[in-house]
Write an enzyme that holds these catalytic residues in place. Structure first.
Site, PDB file in Angstrom:
ATOM      1  CE1 TYR A 176      -3.995  -2.366   5.277  1.00 19.98           C
ATOM      2  CE2 TYR A 176      -3.285  -0.102   4.850  1.00 19.98           C
ATOM      3  CZ  TYR A 176      -3.686  -1.212   4.432  1.00 19.98           C
ATOM      4  OH  TYR A 176      -3.962  -1.426   3.127  1.00 19.98           O
ATOM      5  CB  SER A 215      -0.820  -0.024   1.267  1.00 18.92           C
ATOM      6  OG  SER A 215      -1.550   1.180   1.479  1.00 18.92           O
TER       7      SER A 215
HETATM    8  N1  LIG Z   1      -8.838  -0.584  -1.247  1.00 17.42           N
HETATM    9  C1  LIG Z   1      -7.847   0.216  -0.837  1.00 17.42           C
HETATM   10  O1  LIG Z   1      -7.915   1.226  -0.658  1.00 17.42           O
HETATM   11  C2  LIG Z   1      -6.513  -0.437  -0.694  1.00 17.42           C
HETATM   12  C3  LIG Z   1      -5.403   0.540  -0.485  1.00 17.42           C
HETATM   13  C4  LIG Z   1      -3.941  -0.312  -0.565  1.00 17.42           C
HETATM   14  C5  LIG Z   1      -3.851  -1.501  -0.296  1.00 17.42           C
HETATM   15  N2  LIG Z   1      -5.014  -2.415  -0.251  1.00 17.42           N
HETATM   16  C6  LIG Z   1      -4.688  -3.606   0.072  1.00 17.42           C
HETATM   17  O2  LIG Z   1      -5.357  -4.463  -1.087  1.00 17.42           O
HETATM   18  C7  LIG Z   1      -5.506  -5.895  -0.652  1.00 17.42           C
HETATM   19  C8  LIG Z   1      -6.993  -6.277  -1.083  1.00 17.42           C
HETATM   20  O3  LIG Z   1      -7.809  -5.316  -0.497  1.00 17.42           O
HETATM   21  P1  LIG Z   1      -9.216  -4.997  -1.081  1.00 17.42           P
HETATM   22  O4  LIG Z   1      -9.091  -3.414  -1.068  1.00 17.42           O
HETATM   23  O5  LIG Z   1      -9.312  -5.679  -2.597  1.00 17.42           O
HETATM   24  O6  LIG Z   1     -10.209  -5.407  -0.014  1.00 17.42           O
HETATM   25  P2  LIG Z   1     -11.627  -6.083   0.100  1.00 17.42           P
HETATM   26  O7  LIG Z   1     -12.304  -5.753  -1.086  1.00 17.42           O
HETATM   27  O8  LIG Z   1     -12.196  -6.153   1.370  1.00 17.42           O
HETATM   28  O9  LIG Z   1     -10.888  -7.754  -0.337  1.00 17.42           O
HETATM   29  C9  LIG Z   1     -10.260  -8.520   0.586  1.00 17.42           C
HETATM   30  C10 LIG Z   1     -10.029  -9.814   0.342  1.00 17.42           C
HETATM   31  O10 LIG Z   1      -9.373 -10.542   1.300  1.00 17.42           O
HETATM   32  C11 LIG Z   1      -9.838 -11.691   1.754  1.00 17.42           C
HETATM   33  N3  LIG Z   1      -9.398 -11.690   3.249  1.00 17.42           N
HETATM   34  C12 LIG Z   1      -9.439 -11.056   4.291  1.00 17.42           C
HETATM   35  N4  LIG Z   1      -9.256 -11.761   5.361  1.00 17.42           N
HETATM   36  C13 LIG Z   1      -8.670 -12.935   5.034  1.00 17.42           C
HETATM   37  C14 LIG Z   1      -8.292 -13.914   5.558  1.00 17.42           C
HETATM   38  N5  LIG Z   1      -8.129 -14.040   6.854  1.00 17.42           N
HETATM   39  N6  LIG Z   1      -7.975 -15.132   5.089  1.00 17.42           N
HETATM   40  C15 LIG Z   1      -8.034 -15.292   3.550  1.00 17.42           C
HETATM   41  N7  LIG Z   1      -8.752 -14.212   2.902  1.00 17.42           N
HETATM   42  C16 LIG Z   1      -8.870 -13.074   3.544  1.00 17.42           C
HETATM   43  C17 LIG Z   1     -11.305 -11.391   1.715  1.00 17.42           C
HETATM   44  O11 LIG Z   1     -12.306 -12.631   1.198  1.00 17.42           O
HETATM   45  P3  LIG Z   1     -13.091 -13.307   2.457  1.00 17.42           P
HETATM   46  O12 LIG Z   1     -13.657 -12.281   3.364  1.00 17.42           O
HETATM   47  O13 LIG Z   1     -13.786 -14.153   1.570  1.00 17.42           O
HETATM   48  O14 LIG Z   1     -11.993 -14.175   3.180  1.00 17.42           O
HETATM   49  C18 LIG Z   1     -11.307 -10.690   0.173  1.00 17.42           C
HETATM   50  O15 LIG Z   1     -11.476 -11.510  -0.887  1.00 17.42           O
HETATM   51  C19 LIG Z   1      -5.236  -5.833   0.989  1.00 17.42           C
HETATM   52  O16 LIG Z   1      -3.933  -6.310   1.189  1.00 17.42           O
HETATM   53  C20 LIG Z   1      -5.060  -4.412   1.296  1.00 17.42           C
HETATM   54  O17 LIG Z   1      -4.493  -3.838   2.079  1.00 17.42           O
HETATM   55  C21 LIG Z   1      -6.302  -1.846  -0.439  1.00 17.42           C
END
Ligand SMILES: NC(=O)c1ccc[n+]([C@@H]2O[C@H](COP(=O)([O-])OP(=O)(O)OC[C@H]3O[C@@H](n4cnc5c(N)ncnc54)[C@H](OP(=O)(O)O)[C@@H]3O)[C@@H](O)[C@H]2O)c1
Length: 262
Positions: A153, A140
């Site tokens: 985080y 991130s």
């Molecule tokens: N969105 C942003 O603004 C942003 C910015 C920078 C970085 N990121 C990073 O991008 C990555 C993906 O995030 P996203 O934005 O796509 O979030 P999201 O839409 O909430 O998706 C998160 C995914 O992770 C899975 N997950 C969560 N906890 C888990 C666990 N304990 N075991 C296995 N799977 C798990 C969830 O599936 P289940 O609930 O089915 O397990 C879901 O598929 C993360 O690492 C986040 O830190 C996001």
């Protein structure tokens, strides 16, 4: 036996991970999708098989628990032909370190650090043997910051970025690539799951579609571009400033940001 390349994506049911699955499937990859929600994984499998004729293996596992990580390690060990690992699963929390649920903080440390290390370590022998493929970890822009309300985080995302940078040094000349993807605000379920209405507090131009973020990541990996990938001119500029302003000024701005959030 398929002759298509095989990728494993963690957090495959939503947001950035689901988008990796869609773009990799469109590019002819077979997939192993990992997440906790088996119903959503199955729906993703049916969607991608029907649309792209690829194989999608759903793997239900909680990567914040030791047995979940071990199950995915075994799946990787059984598939030495794996060509791409995407460490994407992650979550955020709200509240200060002392006020937030200690169990959620521990789960974050396991999911963002232990799981990423163990899955990467499990994938490396096969990748090195074939002298091809890669590992992407979704870190991130928070990996360049230290923000109140996001202590673990920012710390775990920094670990992810530096881990991938160190790994890239070790992989030089092996044919295997490493990438730390560092997105800014991306439209996914992430902030809703946190229960934090970030959209109301952040201008619309700061939000990127997950499809653009993932396209930047995969294009950069394919052309052998830089290890640290920051999608979007806005975030490249913010990271440049965070890295080049004097530390005392960055600290003062961080404290102001914290006060603004109340
Ligand atoms: N969105 C942003 O603004 C942003 C910015 C920078 C970085 N990121 C990073 O991008 C990555 C993906 O995030 P996203 O934005 O796509 O979030 P999201 O839409 O909430 O998706 C998160 C995914 O992770 C899975 N997950 C969560 N906890 C888990 C666990 N304990 N075991 C296995 N799977 C798990 C969830 O599936 P289940 O609930 O089915 O397990 C879901 O598929 C993360 O690492 C986040 O830190 C996001």
């Amino acid at each position: 036996m398929s002759d298509r390349p095989l990728a494993l994506v963690t957090g495959a049911t939503a947001g950035i991970g689901a988008e990796y699955c869609r773009q990799l499937a469109a590019g002819g990859h077979d997939l192993i999708g990992v997440a906790r929600d088996g119903v959503r994984l199955q729906a993703m499998a049916e969607e991608l098989r029907a649309r792209h004729g690829i194989t999608f293996t759903p793997l239900v596992a909680d990567l914040s628990a030791d047995d979940g990580i071990a199950a995915v390690e075994r799946a990787i060990a059984e598939r030495p032909a794996l060509s791409l690992l995407v460490n994407n699963a992650g979550f955020g929390t709200t509240g200060t370190l002392v006020s937030s649920d200690p169990a959620a903080q521990r789960r974050m440390l396991v999911l963002h650090v232990d799981a990423v290390h163990r899955l990467t370590r499990a994938a490396l022998p096969g990748l090195l043997h074939r002298r091809a493929g890669g590992v992407i970890t979704v870190a991130s822009v928070a990996s360049f910051l230290a923000a109140g309300g996001n202590v673990n985080y920012c710390a775990t995302k920094t670990w992810q970025r530096v881990y991938m940078m160190g790994l890239a040094v070790e992989l030089k000349g092996t044919g295997v690539r490493a990438q730390a993807l560092c997105p800014g605000f991306t439209s996914t379920e992430f902030h809703d799951r946190m229960g934090f209405d970030q959209r109301g507090r952040t201008p619309a131009w700061m939000w990127m579609p997950a499809a653009d973020v993932v396209r930047t990541s995969l294009d950069t990996l394919a052309r052998g571009g830089p290890v640290v990938v920051i999608p979007g001119a806005v975030y490249k500029t913010l990271v440049f400033l965070a890295r080049h302003l004097p530390l005392w000024l960055v600290e003062r701005l961080s404290r102001t940001y914290r006060r603004d959030r109340g």
